[in-house]
Design an enzyme around this catalytic site. Sequence first.
Site, PDB file in Angstrom:
ATOM      1  N   ARG A 245       0.848  -1.187   0.000  1.00 21.27           N
ATOM      2  CA  ARG A 245       0.000   0.000   0.000  1.00 21.27           C
ATOM      3  C   ARG A 245       0.884   1.237   0.000  1.00 21.27           C
ATOM      4  O   ARG A 245       1.892   1.293   0.720  1.00 21.27           O
ATOM      5  CB  ARG A 245      -0.900   0.034   1.249  1.00 21.27           C
ATOM      6  N   GLU A 274      -3.555   7.185  -4.186  1.00 22.07           N
ATOM      7  CA  GLU A 274      -4.063   6.479  -5.357  1.00 22.07           C
ATOM      8  C   GLU A 274      -5.479   6.920  -5.722  1.00 22.07           C
ATOM      9  O   GLU A 274      -6.303   7.062  -4.813  1.00 22.07           O
ATOM     10  CB  GLU A 274      -4.064   4.975  -5.002  1.00 22.07           C
ATOM     11  N   HIS A 292      -1.363  -0.288  -9.952  1.00 20.68           N
ATOM     12  CA  HIS A 292      -1.948  -1.279  -9.021  1.00 20.68           C
ATOM     13  C   HIS A 292      -2.364  -2.574  -9.741  1.00 20.68           C
ATOM     14  O   HIS A 292      -3.545  -2.916  -9.791  1.00 20.68           O
ATOM     15  CB  HIS A 292      -3.135  -0.671  -8.268  1.00 20.68           C
TER      16      HIS A 292
HETATM   17  C1  8YV Z   1      -6.998  -5.733  -5.162  1.00 20.21           C
HETATM   18  C2  8YV Z   1      -5.193  -5.431  -3.408  1.00 20.21           C
HETATM   19  O1  8YV Z   1      -7.134  -5.767  -6.515  1.00 20.21           O
HETATM   20  O2  8YV Z   1      -6.365  -7.281  -2.525  1.00 20.21           O
HETATM   21  C3  8YV Z   1      -5.728  -6.282  -2.315  1.00 20.21           C
HETATM   22  O3  8YV Z   1      -5.456  -5.923  -1.151  1.00 20.21           O
HETATM   23  O4  8YV Z   1      -4.426  -4.597  -3.171  1.00 20.21           O
HETATM   24  C4  8YV Z   1      -5.561  -5.528  -4.847  1.00 20.21           C
HETATM   25  O5  8YV Z   1      -4.675  -6.391  -5.477  1.00 20.21           O
HETATM   26  C5  8YV Z   1      -7.874  -4.672  -4.610  1.00 20.21           C
HETATM   27  O6  8YV Z   1      -7.644  -4.401  -3.273  1.00 20.21           O
HETATM   28  C6  8YV Z   1      -9.319  -5.049  -4.764  1.00 20.21           C
HETATM   29  O7  8YV Z   1     -10.154  -4.446  -3.843  1.00 20.21           O
END
Ligand code: 8YV
Length: 330
Positions: A245, A274, A292
């Site tokens: 993140r 983001e 992402h």
């Molecule tokens: C997802 C991600 O696509 O799963 C996660 O925590 O960071 C991503 O790869 C995204 O969060 C979907 O809500």
Amino acid sequence: MAARKPKVIVTRKLPDAVETRMRELFDTELNLDDAPMSRAALIDAVGRCDVLSPTITDEIDAELIAAAQAGGRLKLIANFGAGVDHIDVAAASEAGIVVTNTPGVLTEDTADLTLALMMAVSRRIVEGANLAQAGDFKGWTPTWMMGRRITGKRLGIIGMGRIGQAVARRARAFGMSIHYHNRKPVSPRIAEELEATYWESLDQMLARMDIISVNCPHTPATYHLLSGRRLKLLQPHAILVNTARGEIIDESALAEGLAKGEIGGAGLDVFEFEPAINPKLLKLPNAVLLPHLGSATVEGRIDMGEKVIINIKTWMDGHRPPDRVLPAML
Ligand code: 8YV
């Protein structure tokens, strides 16, 4: 008479196979044109569904949980994604709303992308590809476009959970030595398998690594874990990769360190604000930026959808959903 199917509202377009199955199992309201839901639309949704299936693009904060409580219907937030930092899990828990996520199924894809970023930055892959595609390859020379070798380098992993370990396994195959910082050491069996060295002090680890990979979740404890002060501890040739993140790194301090040559390079799949990216990062030749893509595989996104379905179905059948997220876990 068959029991009433729960009303499920899905905030974004999901893979077709997932949507079809959800429609069969639940009274599902889909978002077929995939427009992000406005705040007003989200408030309306939580007031009239039993289950909300959001993604990272939805801010499910205490105010929204209060709106859900006022509606008196929402019982489950089945997140499509592993990270839950966009959901106020404590507020949900206090309101008696269960939160689930989709761990495990995006581990390998995210680890693959982490290694891809390490390679891309170390070997200047994006820079080289852009140059070749622009027709600017004027001929090979012995000292042109040299990158840095991966084999033999020290990799420091911040967060040795599922994804951190999957990164470590791949990195070992590329000849890197594995170091990590985590809340606590991994089991002796895993430490031995990965020949991984535990650093209790993040500061000390940062100062000694060639490549750093961020693989911990974003929580209040990890916000700006890589602060301006800590980024200054990196060696000038060090490469920083983040597929977790954006909020874990002080993005502005990172951009400054990269621009000044105090940090060797960065591979970033996630950003602090983001989808906005710090403009200072955009022009840097030593930064590889991705939008992402960590879990963005056809297989991964279907697996994530299946996890969401299992969580809803288990809850609907009166059992404890397998991927429940509790405030104490964060
Ligand atoms: C997802 C991600 O696509 O799963 C996660 O925590 O960071 C991503 O790869 C995204 O969060 C979907 O809500």
